[in-house]
Design an enzyme around this catalytic site. Structure first.
Site, PDB file in Angstrom:
ATOM      1  N   ARG A 102     111.874 -67.790  49.505  1.00 43.11           N
ATOM      2  CA  ARG A 102     111.892 -67.085  48.230  1.00 43.11           C
ATOM      3  C   ARG A 102     110.487 -66.580  47.917  1.00 43.11           C
ATOM      4  O   ARG A 102     109.495 -67.266  48.170  1.00 43.11           O
ATOM      5  CB  ARG A 102     112.392 -67.991  47.095  1.00 43.11           C
ATOM      6  CG  ARG A 102     113.875 -68.310  47.136  1.00 43.11           C
ATOM      7  CD  ARG A 102     114.726 -67.057  46.898  1.00 43.11           C
ATOM      8  NE  ARG A 102     116.156 -67.340  46.834  1.00 43.11           N
ATOM      9  CZ  ARG A 102     116.989 -67.253  47.855  1.00 43.11           C
ATOM     10  NH1 ARG A 102     116.527 -66.918  49.054  1.00 43.11           N
ATOM     11  NH2 ARG A 102     118.285 -67.496  47.702  1.00 43.11           N
TER      12      ARG A 102
ATOM     13  N   GLU B 271     111.319 -58.833  43.648  1.00 46.28           N
ATOM     14  CA  GLU B 271     112.211 -57.916  44.362  1.00 46.28           C
ATOM     15  C   GLU B 271     113.001 -57.044  43.387  1.00 46.28           C
ATOM     16  O   GLU B 271     113.458 -57.540  42.354  1.00 46.28           O
ATOM     17  CB  GLU B 271     113.179 -58.719  45.239  1.00 46.28           C
ATOM     18  CG  GLU B 271     112.502 -59.458  46.356  1.00 46.28           C
ATOM     19  CD  GLU B 271     113.478 -60.260  47.214  1.00 46.28           C
ATOM     20  OE1 GLU B 271     114.710 -60.021  47.101  1.00 46.28           O
ATOM     21  OE2 GLU B 271     113.030 -61.105  47.984  1.00 46.28           O
TER      22      GLU B 271
ATOM     23  N   HIS C 253     114.493 -58.465  52.605  1.00 53.81           N
ATOM     24  CA  HIS C 253     115.361 -59.617  52.352  1.00 53.81           C
ATOM     25  C   HIS C 253     116.661 -59.490  53.142  1.00 53.81           C
ATOM     26  O   HIS C 253     117.764 -59.483  52.586  1.00 53.81           O
ATOM     27  CB  HIS C 253     115.653 -59.742  50.850  1.00 53.81           C
ATOM     28  CG  HIS C 253     116.032 -61.149  50.450  1.00 53.81           C
ATOM     29  ND1 HIS C 253     115.750 -61.669  49.204  1.00 53.81           N
ATOM     30  CD2 HIS C 253     116.664 -62.150  51.123  1.00 53.81           C
ATOM     31  CE1 HIS C 253     116.200 -62.910  49.138  1.00 53.81           C
ATOM     32  NE2 HIS C 253     116.750 -63.224  50.287  1.00 53.81           N
TER      33      HIS C 253
END
Length: 284
Positions: free
Chosen positions: A229, A258, A276
């Site tokens: 993360r 993000e 991602h």
């Protein structure tokens, strides 16, 4: 996308689904469009709805009792607000381990071999260009921060490349599973690792677990990999560490905000970033 499933007695009706933005989602909740809904299946919907924070949780239909997350982490959802509402949450904690570990190894090898530089050079018609002498993985110390399913999957892969593996976790890895993997303190992991792979969950205690003070403790010319993360790394501190040479290479599949990416990470040849995609395989 979030898919809404109504109570069992009405399950033969078409199941309502949602693709839109946060404001539209809240409007549907407030207009009672989804009254009677008992369960919500949520995929990677954060880009559409934003985080499932207190505002959004409180707007959900009063009949909602389950939120089913297609993903490993609970970040992006306010657990306390769900508890107050009596909403139970489930996720898929181990499904992503192999795909994420594969991406971590791909990024790790690319970092050691400085893969970005020759790729850019050959596309510019310069063949090798300014490609530097790079490094192989054999004998390097890989520090794994977080020894859950993904960390263990990385260990399995890393052994094949001759890496010496150390790890730090909130609890020591069981002796019967540890084998040649050495448990160390967090400070020792920072000091001794040539490569650090970050594999922790995103919770309040782990936010910016690696920041300016932690980078100072690391070896010079080290490599950092983050497939967990974005909030685990202080991106501003990482950019500074790249500028000073403390970190020779960074490989990231996740980011703090993000889909916004720190501009200092976008134009550096020693940084490879992915959007991602750690779990986006047909098998997963």
């Amino acid at each position: 996308m979030a898919t809404i499933t109504r109570n069992i007695e009405t399950s033969i009706r078409p199941k309502p689904s949602f693709t839109g933005n946060r404001q539209q989602f809240l409007q549907n909740c407030q207009s009672r469009t989804w009254d009677g809904v008992a369960a919500l299946y949520r995929t990677n919907s954060t880009l559409e709805t934003g985080p499932f924070d207190k505002e959004l949780i409180h707007a959900l239909p009063p009949t909602l009792r389950f939120i089913c997350l297609n993903g490993a982490g609970y970040d992006g959802i306010d657990i306390k607000a769900c508890t107050v509402r009596g909403i139970q949450i489930s996720n898929t904690p181990n499904v992503a381990a192999d795909a994420t570990a594969d991406v971590a190894m791909f990024l790790m090898l690319g970092a050691l071999r400085q893969a970005m530089m020759p790729l850019v050079s050959i596309r510019k018609g310069q063949f090798k260009g300014d490609t530097p002498l790079d490094r192989g993985p054999g004998g390097k110390i890989l520090g794994i921060l977080g020894m859950g399913a993904i960390g263990q999957a990385i260990v399995h892969r890393a052994r094949a490349f001759g890496l010496k593996i150390i790890h730090h976790n909130r609890s020591k890895f069981p002796m019967d599973k540890e084998g040649d993997v050495e448990y160390v303190t967090f400070d020792e992991l920072l000091r001794y690792s040539d490569i650090i792979s970050v594999n922790l969950p995103a919770i309040e205690k782990t936010r910016h677990i690696i920041s300016k003070a932690e980078f100072k403790k690391m070896k010079d010319d080290m490599v950092i990999i983050n497939t967990a993360r974005g909030s685990l790394l202080d991106e501003a501190a990482l950019v500074e560490a790249l500028q000073t040479g403390k970190v020779t290479s960074a490989r990231l599949d996740v980011f703090e905000n993000e889909p916004i990416i720190h501009p200092g990470l976008l134009h550096k040849s020693r940084v490879i970033i992915l959007p991602h995609i750690g779990t986006t395989t047909s098998e997963t």
